[in-house]
Design an enzyme around this catalytic site. Structure first.
Site, short mmCIF file in Angstrom:
data_model
loop_
_atom_site.label_atom_id
_atom_site.label_comp_id
_atom_site.label_asym_id
_atom_site.label_seq_id
_atom_site.Cartn_x
_atom_site.Cartn_y
_atom_site.Cartn_z
N LYS A 9 -38.62 0.81 20.07
CA LYS A 9 -38.54 1.63 18.86
C LYS A 9 -38.00 0.81 17.67
O LYS A 9 -37.51 -0.31 17.87
CB LYS A 9 -37.66 2.84 19.13
CG LYS A 9 -38.19 3.73 20.26
CD LYS A 9 -37.31 4.96 20.47
CE LYS A 9 -37.82 5.81 21.62
NZ LYS A 9 -37.05 7.04 21.79
N TYR A 49 -45.10 12.79 20.26
CA TYR A 49 -43.93 13.61 20.60
C TYR A 49 -44.22 15.11 20.52
O TYR A 49 -43.30 15.91 20.37
CB TYR A 49 -42.76 13.24 19.68
CG TYR A 49 -42.08 11.94 20.08
CD1 TYR A 49 -41.59 11.75 21.37
CD2 TYR A 49 -41.91 10.90 19.15
CE1 TYR A 49 -40.96 10.56 21.74
CE2 TYR A 49 -41.28 9.71 19.51
CZ TYR A 49 -40.81 9.55 20.81
OH TYR A 49 -40.18 8.39 21.18
N PHE A 57 -34.47 18.55 16.90
CA PHE A 57 -34.42 17.14 16.46
C PHE A 57 -35.80 16.55 16.16
O PHE A 57 -35.92 15.37 15.88
CB PHE A 57 -33.70 16.29 17.52
CG PHE A 57 -34.33 16.34 18.90
CD1 PHE A 57 -35.42 15.55 19.22
CD2 PHE A 57 -33.81 17.19 19.87
CE1 PHE A 57 -36.00 15.60 20.49
CE2 PHE A 57 -34.39 17.23 21.14
CZ PHE A 57 -35.47 16.44 21.45
N ARG A 85 -39.59 3.10 34.27
CA ARG A 85 -38.52 4.08 33.99
C ARG A 85 -37.17 3.55 34.46
O ARG A 85 -36.15 3.77 33.81
CB ARG A 85 -38.80 5.40 34.71
CG ARG A 85 -40.03 6.11 34.22
CD ARG A 85 -39.84 6.80 32.92
NE ARG A 85 -38.98 7.98 33.01
CZ ARG A 85 -38.59 8.69 31.97
NH1 ARG A 85 -38.95 8.33 30.74
NH2 ARG A 85 -37.83 9.75 32.12
N THR A 91 -32.67 8.87 29.32
CA THR A 91 -32.91 9.14 27.90
C THR A 91 -31.65 8.92 27.07
O THR A 91 -31.70 8.33 25.99
CB THR A 91 -33.41 10.59 27.71
OG1 THR A 91 -34.58 10.75 28.51
CG2 THR A 91 -33.75 10.87 26.26
N ARG A 102 -31.54 0.79 28.11
CA ARG A 102 -30.76 1.72 27.27
C ARG A 102 -29.26 1.62 27.59
O ARG A 102 -28.43 1.76 26.70
CB ARG A 102 -31.26 3.14 27.47
CG ARG A 102 -32.60 3.41 26.80
CD ARG A 102 -33.15 4.73 27.27
NE ARG A 102 -34.36 5.14 26.58
CZ ARG A 102 -35.18 6.07 27.05
NH1 ARG A 102 -34.92 6.69 28.19
NH2 ARG A 102 -36.27 6.40 26.37
N ASN A 112 -32.47 5.29 20.95
CA ASN A 112 -32.29 4.83 22.33
C ASN A 112 -33.20 3.65 22.67
O ASN A 112 -33.60 3.45 23.81
CB ASN A 112 -32.42 5.98 23.33
CG ASN A 112 -33.79 6.62 23.31
OD1 ASN A 112 -34.65 6.24 22.51
ND2 ASN A 112 -34.02 7.56 24.20
N HIS A 115 -39.04 3.59 24.47
CA HIS A 115 -39.67 4.74 25.14
C HIS A 115 -40.45 4.24 26.34
O HIS A 115 -41.08 3.19 26.28
CB HIS A 115 -40.63 5.45 24.17
CG HIS A 115 -41.52 6.43 24.86
ND1 HIS A 115 -41.13 7.71 25.12
CD2 HIS A 115 -42.77 6.30 25.37
CE1 HIS A 115 -42.11 8.35 25.77
NE2 HIS A 115 -43.12 7.50 25.93
N GLU A 126 -50.68 8.58 26.90
CA GLU A 126 -50.05 7.74 25.87
C GLU A 126 -50.82 6.45 25.65
O GLU A 126 -50.98 6.01 24.51
CB GLU A 126 -48.58 7.48 26.28
CG GLU A 126 -47.76 8.76 26.17
CD GLU A 126 -46.34 8.65 26.72
OE1 GLU A 126 -45.61 9.65 26.62
OE2 GLU A 126 -45.96 7.59 27.24
P1 CMP Z 1 -38.08 9.24 24.33
O1 CMP Z 1 -38.03 8.81 25.74
O2 CMP Z 1 -38.81 8.40 23.35
O3 CMP Z 1 -38.73 10.71 24.30
C1 CMP Z 1 -38.28 11.76 23.49
C2 CMP Z 1 -37.20 11.33 22.56
O4 CMP Z 1 -36.51 12.36 21.92
C3 CMP Z 1 -36.12 10.64 23.38
O5 CMP Z 1 -36.57 9.39 23.82
C4 CMP Z 1 -34.96 10.61 22.41
O6 CMP Z 1 -34.96 9.46 21.58
C5 CMP Z 1 -35.25 11.85 21.55
N1 CMP Z 1 -34.24 12.87 21.78
C6 CMP Z 1 -34.02 13.55 22.91
N2 CMP Z 1 -32.99 14.41 22.74
C7 CMP Z 1 -32.54 14.23 21.47
C8 CMP Z 1 -31.50 14.81 20.70
N3 CMP Z 1 -30.72 15.76 21.21
N4 CMP Z 1 -31.33 14.39 19.44
C9 CMP Z 1 -32.15 13.44 18.92
N5 CMP Z 1 -33.16 12.85 19.61
C10 CMP Z 1 -33.35 13.24 20.86
#
Ligand code: CMP
Length: 143
Positions: A9, A49, A57, A85, A91, A102, A112, A115, A126
């Site tokens: 990211k 997404y 969010f 993974r 996450t 991460r 984070n 992805h 994807e």
């Molecule tokens: P990712 O694995 O890219 O897939 C969904 C993304 O949503 C996740 O990583 C996080 O970066 C984001 N995400 C999940 N929960 C939250 C949250 N509570 N606030 C902000 N971003 C979030």
């Protein structure tokens, strides 16, 4: 052969983590069959997404992922979705073990670092969304 999608990211790219992350992928023995640095359109971000569109969010997530270049990759190999993974971690970086990407580099769930597809079905979706078929290379090298 199974494939997965990983995407460093904008925070990971901005912190010069492309090299260290790609090293982890290569050191593990995973095969990179597609890779590109790219900007993300709002349309692509919203489609990628889409399952989070009702979450509070969502706007922040789309804004963040379109804020700078990402480094998108396709990996190929046996069980590669699960292995990807495991390398990426949970996450929330706060819950992600040291040794994971991460866990080692991230601080907050919003930023984070990377992805990774969470299932074979989402990997297929994807990869089709992010890569054209001719951007994925079919090759085998002695290793
Ligand atoms: P990712 O694995 O890219 O897939 C969904 C993304 O949503 C996740 O990583 C996080 O970066 C984001 N995400 C999940 N929960 C939250 C949250 N509570 N606030 C902000 N971003 C979030």
């Amino acid at each position: 052969m199974e494939r997965t999608f990983l995407m460093i990211k904008p925070d990971g790219v901005g912190r010069n983590l492309i090299g260290p992350i790609v090293s982890r992928i290569e050191n593990k023995g995973l095969k990179i069959v597609g890779a590109k640095l790219m900007t993300v359109s709002e349309d692509l971000a919203k489609t990628h997404y889409g399952e989070h569109s009702e979450r509070p969010f969502f706007g922040e997530l789309v804004e963040f992922i379109t804020s700078g270049p990402v480094f998108a990759m396709v990996l190929e190999g046996e069980n590669v979705v699960e292995i990807g993974r495991t390398l990426v971690g949970k996450t929330n970086p706060a819950e992600s073990a040291p040794g994971t990407i991460r866990g080692d580099y991230g601080m907050t769930v919003g930023k984070n670092i990377i992805h990774g597809s969470d299932s074979v079905a989402s990997a297929e979706k994807e990869i089709a969304l992010w890569f054209k078929e001719d951007e994925i290379i079919d090759y085998s090298l002695v290793n």
